[in-house]
Design an enzyme around this catalytic site. Structure first.
Site: not given
Length: 210
Positions: A35-36, A86, A121, A177
């Site tokens: 993620d991210d 995302h 989250y 991440h």
């Protein structure tokens, strides 16, 4: 910081329209997700490590980061990995008005060509969820069964590794991440996870729902 390394069954039941794992698959397969990103250091590190094991993964990208690092985003795809939305600005669905939230997802859609979506989250309102999974969006919402905790600087890198090793099994969706914040843990944990499960005969596949 409070979170669970292993997603409990009751939470999966509450959000039953989301995909939390692929446990019905009897093959020895693990699904790594990141993620991210994309991030110029962390994402390239991940790609190099995955390549060592011919491993595929799924990257849930933030739209503004794709805009900043479009070359890395294109490399994710050319290397055979999956990408997902995302949001444009990593918005918390619980704290964001639904109209603004959906507009932010739409903005990210301009840069991320995928119908996979993961809420930042893991926080999303039921109204947001219904709108994202119905026409014209028709997103498939991907959650997770194992949370590495690589973002948590209060735990050791060894604890982060144990979060994955102790809880992952065939069909698990694992969250890492590819971000600056998580990179300290990630660069220790990811090579060891790839080596550990590869030695046990597992393959690493991307989530190919598009």
């Amino acid at each position: 910081m409070v979170y669970l390394a292993k997603t409990p069954r009751w939470l999966k039941k509450i959000y039953s329209s989301c995909i939390w794992d692929f446990y019905s698959n009897q093959d020895k397969v693990i699904y790594l997700t990141f993620d991210d990103g994309p991030h110029p250091v962390a994402t390239n590190f991940v790609l190099n490590e995955l390549n060592k094991y011919n491993a595929k993964a799924t990257f849930f990208c933030i739209g503004k980061n794709v805009m900043a690092h479009e070359d890395i985003y294109k490399k994710l795809i050319s290397d055979g990995h999956s990408v997902g939305n995302h949001t444009q600005n990593h918005l918390d669905g619980w704290k964001t008005d639904s109209v603004k939230y959906l507009q932010n997802v739409d903005e990210a859609k301009k840069h991320i060509q995928s119908t996979l979506f993961r809420p930042p989250y893991g926080r999303i309102r039921r109204t947001q969820l219904r709108q994202l999974t119905s026409a014209p969006n028709d997103f498939t919402i991907i959650m997770w069964s194992v949370l590495s905790g690589d973002f948590d600087q209060s735990i050791s890198k060894e604890t982060c590794l144990a979060n994955v090793i102790d809880n992952a099994k065939s069909g698990s969706i694992i969250v890492f991440h590819d971000s600056e914040k998580a990179f300290g843990h990630l660069q220790y944990v990811l090579p060891k996870v790839l080596e550990y499960f590869s030695k046990k005969g597992y393959a690493f596949k991307n989530i190919a729902i598009v």
